[in-house]
Design an enzyme around this catalytic site. Structure first.
Site, PDB file in Angstrom:
ATOM      1  N   HIS A  17     -10.797   3.115   3.145  1.00 33.42           N
ATOM      2  CA  HIS A  17     -10.969   3.881   1.808  1.00 33.42           C
ATOM      3  C   HIS A  17     -10.664   5.302   1.960  1.00 33.42           C
ATOM      4  O   HIS A  17     -10.404   5.872   2.978  1.00 33.42           O
ATOM      5  CB  HIS A  17     -12.801   3.756   1.854  1.00 33.42           C
ATOM      6  N   ASP A  70     -16.304  -4.045  -0.807  1.00 30.05           N
ATOM      7  CA  ASP A  70     -15.753  -5.448  -1.398  1.00 30.05           C
ATOM      8  C   ASP A  70     -15.503  -6.356  -0.477  1.00 30.05           C
ATOM      9  O   ASP A  70     -15.437  -7.617  -0.767  1.00 30.05           O
ATOM     10  CB  ASP A  70     -14.339  -5.131  -2.125  1.00 30.05           C
TER      11      ASP A  70
HETATM   12  N1  CMC Z   1      -5.154  -2.891   5.963  1.00 26.43           N
HETATM   13  C1  CMC Z   1      -4.103  -2.643   6.846  1.00 26.43           C
HETATM   14  N2  CMC Z   1      -3.799  -1.083   6.992  1.00 26.43           N
HETATM   15  C2  CMC Z   1      -4.484  -0.119   6.229  1.00 26.43           C
HETATM   16  C3  CMC Z   1      -5.546  -0.718   4.958  1.00 26.43           C
HETATM   17  C4  CMC Z   1      -5.779  -2.091   5.302  1.00 26.43           C
HETATM   18  N3  CMC Z   1      -6.914  -2.528   4.292  1.00 26.43           N
HETATM   19  N4  CMC Z   1      -5.947   0.112   4.430  1.00 26.43           N
HETATM   20  C5  CMC Z   1      -5.125   1.238   4.707  1.00 26.43           C
HETATM   21  N5  CMC Z   1      -4.359   1.223   5.851  1.00 26.43           N
HETATM   22  C6  CMC Z   1      -3.241   1.909   6.706  1.00 26.43           C
HETATM   23  C7  CMC Z   1      -2.253   2.305   5.703  1.00 26.43           C
HETATM   24  O1  CMC Z   1      -1.086   1.302   5.820  1.00 26.43           O
HETATM   25  C8  CMC Z   1      -1.809   3.563   6.116  1.00 26.43           C
HETATM   26  O2  CMC Z   1      -1.276   3.542   7.332  1.00 26.43           O
HETATM   27  P1  CMC Z   1      -0.041   4.555   7.810  1.00 26.43           P
HETATM   28  O3  CMC Z   1      -0.864   5.890   8.086  1.00 26.43           O
HETATM   29  O4  CMC Z   1       0.770   3.915   8.966  1.00 26.43           O
HETATM   30  O5  CMC Z   1       0.943   4.800   6.878  1.00 26.43           O
HETATM   31  C9  CMC Z   1      -3.152   4.107   6.539  1.00 26.43           C
HETATM   32  O6  CMC Z   1      -3.921   3.043   6.906  1.00 26.43           O
HETATM   33  C10 CMC Z   1      -3.778   5.055   5.412  1.00 26.43           C
HETATM   34  O7  CMC Z   1      -3.609   4.320   4.252  1.00 26.43           O
HETATM   35  P2  CMC Z   1      -3.450   4.831   2.807  1.00 26.43           P
HETATM   36  O8  CMC Z   1      -2.810   3.815   1.966  1.00 26.43           O
HETATM   37  O9  CMC Z   1      -2.444   6.069   2.896  1.00 26.43           O
HETATM   38  O10 CMC Z   1      -4.853   5.151   2.202  1.00 26.43           O
HETATM   39  P3  CMC Z   1      -5.444   5.587   0.786  1.00 26.43           P
HETATM   40  O11 CMC Z   1      -6.661   6.550   1.072  1.00 26.43           O
HETATM   41  O12 CMC Z   1      -4.250   5.981   0.042  1.00 26.43           O
HETATM   42  O13 CMC Z   1      -5.880   4.075   0.224  1.00 26.43           O
HETATM   43  C11 CMC Z   1      -7.297   2.136   0.335  1.00 26.43           C
HETATM   44  C12 CMC Z   1      -7.142   3.619   0.377  1.00 26.43           C
HETATM   45  C13 CMC Z   1      -8.449   1.796   0.001  1.00 26.43           C
HETATM   46  C14 CMC Z   1      -6.092   1.910  -1.226  1.00 26.43           C
HETATM   47  C15 CMC Z   1      -6.673   1.069   1.106  1.00 26.43           C
HETATM   48  O14 CMC Z   1      -7.534   1.289   2.525  1.00 26.43           O
HETATM   49  C16 CMC Z   1      -6.429  -0.146   0.982  1.00 26.43           C
HETATM   50  O15 CMC Z   1      -5.379  -0.565   0.230  1.00 26.43           O
HETATM   51  N6  CMC Z   1      -7.398  -1.006   1.259  1.00 26.43           N
HETATM   52  C17 CMC Z   1      -7.507  -2.309   0.701  1.00 26.43           C
HETATM   53  C18 CMC Z   1      -7.936  -2.540  -0.699  1.00 26.43           C
HETATM   54  C19 CMC Z   1      -9.429  -2.382  -0.819  1.00 26.43           C
HETATM   55  O16 CMC Z   1     -10.033  -3.094  -0.197  1.00 26.43           O
HETATM   56  N7  CMC Z   1      -9.704  -1.517  -1.706  1.00 26.43           N
HETATM   57  C20 CMC Z   1     -11.164  -1.530  -2.100  1.00 26.43           C
HETATM   58  C21 CMC Z   1     -11.699   0.127  -1.961  1.00 26.43           C
HETATM   59  S1  CMC Z   1     -13.112   0.329  -2.112  1.00 26.43           S
HETATM   60  C22 CMC Z   1     -13.628  -0.233  -3.517  1.00 26.43           C
HETATM   61  C23 CMC Z   1     -13.350   0.672  -4.792  1.00 26.43           C
HETATM   62  O17 CMC Z   1     -13.900   1.789  -4.726  1.00 26.43           O
HETATM   63  O18 CMC Z   1     -12.551   0.455  -5.612  1.00 26.43           O
END
Ligand code: CMC
Length: 432
Positions: free
Chosen positions: A309, A367
């Site tokens: 998140h 989720d």
């Molecule tokens: N599985 C594997 N690696 C992950 C994941 C994951 N679910 N989420 C983040 N990472 C890694 C990502 O690859 C990155 O690694 P690095 O620093 O080496 O590049 C690091 O963690 C930070 O991730 P980010 O994408 O820069 O973080 P963000 O804050 O932009 O993204 C997120 C947050 C929710 C989009 C992401 O964690 C994700 O894609 N999760 C899976 C989708 C999901 O479950 N979404 C629902 C969110 S809660 C409901 C809502 O409010 O919508």
């Protein structure tokens, strides 16, 4: 007690030094006000994804990502999920305080009496392909509300804003249920005023005219709790979309349709569908290590859905309540040995011990367990995101109303760091 912070922060670059005002919120980090930065310093700030930028003032929801805390108008989400009801939470989000018994009865009556859709809207549903994703239908029908309810589209009339608010909260369950009915080829079931909000939604989804359908109170309670847990989440992508659309003075139905469209993506509300599909694909606990490795592999775009998140860096308090609910609902339904729940629990256990997930502070989000409950209730995965949209409408409309009433609000118009071609002259095609 007011925090002791400096009045200004100083930004120095080249031969310039600019004093920027600072302010202190009731909770959370202090804020540097950069509104005058361009005028005074001829520079922009660069913050893709708004990771360090507050886009508005808001008094509705607060998240402390390190503590794993979510407050609606100051009340912790776990207390509301346990003791309150979704309509009471809607009232709280919209009007700022918990209602008295009379206020709650009045609000509930108003919502209940706005659940029917204009009859001509049934034609609108029928225009969609049968195999349309319910989110596509919900997005289209919510947008179309502005074509059916002209008397609540004047954003400068407080009464019309109020009517639009009630209409949206009241009609979203009917729209979502009818999107589902259309999708599965069953007749639309009309709302019933003798049922509560969650019961009504379940009834409109699963009843058929041929036989009587009784809503299981265990399921309606769990549904109500799912609505409460999803009701608002401060300035997330879809809420910011609603505010951005609203900043151009678009009508509330158009703004909420924009929010629905944004929510659909798998990085946001679409994650609940993607998560259950992932858990099913994993299938058995022995395959979990393979998927953990895939999620850690930078060459593989796969991510563990339902994990991570932007704000929560400890745990998502909604996930804890949702996990308890999953255990409770499946237990009461006598299906606690549900294989998907087993895979989810084991996946959570293994991921939380893994150095990669620990280091990046990735925890199950809301989720991760919601899909398991919705699946046990009989919803197809394609309905998971519409249910999220139904619940989040309460937050979207509260935030939209707050924005309209905020005199400091301007049309949203971000700047950019331009990296395209510099000025160049047109060359006729014959010379290229
Ligand atoms: N599985 C594997 N690696 C992950 C994941 C994951 N679910 N989420 C983040 N990472 C890694 C990502 O690859 C990155 O690694 P690095 O620093 O080496 O590049 C690091 O963690 C930070 O991730 P980010 O994408 O820069 O973080 P963000 O804050 O932009 O993204 C997120 C947050 C929710 C989009 C992401 O964690 C994700 O894609 N999760 C899976 C989708 C999901 O479950 N979404 C629902 C969110 S809660 C409901 C809502 O409010 O919508």
């Amino acid at each position: 007690m007011a925090k002791d912070i400096p009045d200004t922060a100083t930004l120095s670059f080249g031969d310039k030094s600019i004093n920027l005002p600072m302010s202190s919120p009731t909770l959370g980090p202090d804020v540097v006000d950069i509104r005058k930065l361009y005028a005074q310093g001829d520079v922009f700030t660069y913050d893709p994804g708004f990771t360090s930028t507050a886009s508005c003032e808001s008094a509705i929801t607060y998240i402390d990502g390190d503590k794993g805390e979510l407050l609606y108008r100051g009340y912790p989400i776990d207390q509301l999920a346990e003791k309150s009801s979704f309509l009471e939470v809607c009232y709280l989000l919209i009007y700022g305080e918990l209602p008295s018994a009379t206020e709650l009865t009045d609000f509930t009556t108003r919502v209940t009496h706005h659940t029917m859709l204009h009859e001509q809207m049934t034609n609108f549903f029928r225009g969609f392909r049968r195999d349309a994703h319910p989110m596509a239908i919900v997005c289209g029908v919510v947008g179309a509300m502005s074509a059916f309810y002209h008397d609540s589209t004047d954003i400068y009339d407080p009464w019309q804003r109020e009517v639009a608010t009630i209409r949206l909260i009241a009609k979203l369950p009917t729209i979502c249920a009818w999107a589902y009915k259309y999708h599965v080829g069953q007749p639309f079931i009309y709302p019933r005023n003798d049922l509560n909000y969650a019961e009504n939604f379940i009834h409109m989804c699963f009843a058929v005219p041929a036989t009587e359908f009784k809503v299981d109170p265990i399921l309606s309670k769990a549904m109500d709790r799912i609505f409460t847990l999803h009701a608002d989440h401060e300035q997330n992508a879809s809420t910011s979309t609603v505010r951005l659309a609203g900043s151009s003075q678009a009508n509330p139905f158009a703004c909420i349709a924009a929010g629905v469209a944004c929510l659909w993506g798998p990085a946001h509300g679409g994650a609940n569908q993607a998560c259950l599909e992932m858990l099913r694909e994993i299938g058995t606990v022995d395959r979990i290590p393979e998927y953990i490795e895939k999620a850690k592999d930078k060459a593989d775009p796969f991510r563990l859905m339902g994990f991570g998140h932007r704000v929560y860096k400890n745990f998502d308090p909604r996930a804890n309540v949702m996990k308890e609910s999953a255990d409770e609902v499946l237990g009461l339904m006598g299906i606690e040995d549900n294989p998907t729940l087993q895979v989810a629990k084991e996946l959570e256990r293994i991921a939380l011990q893994d150095a990669y997930f620990k280091e990046k502070k990735l925890y199950p989000n809301v989720d991760f367990y919601s899909g398991i409950i919705l699946d046990a209730m009989g919803f197809p995965t394609s309905m998971f995101t519409p249910i999220f949209a139904l619940a989040r409408t309460a937050g979207w409309i509260s935030q939209w109303k707050e924005m309209i009433a905020d005199p400091s609000q301007k049309i949203g118009r971000p700047r950019q760091l331009y990296t395209g071609a510099p000025h160049r002259d047109y060359v006729p095609v014959s010379e290229r």
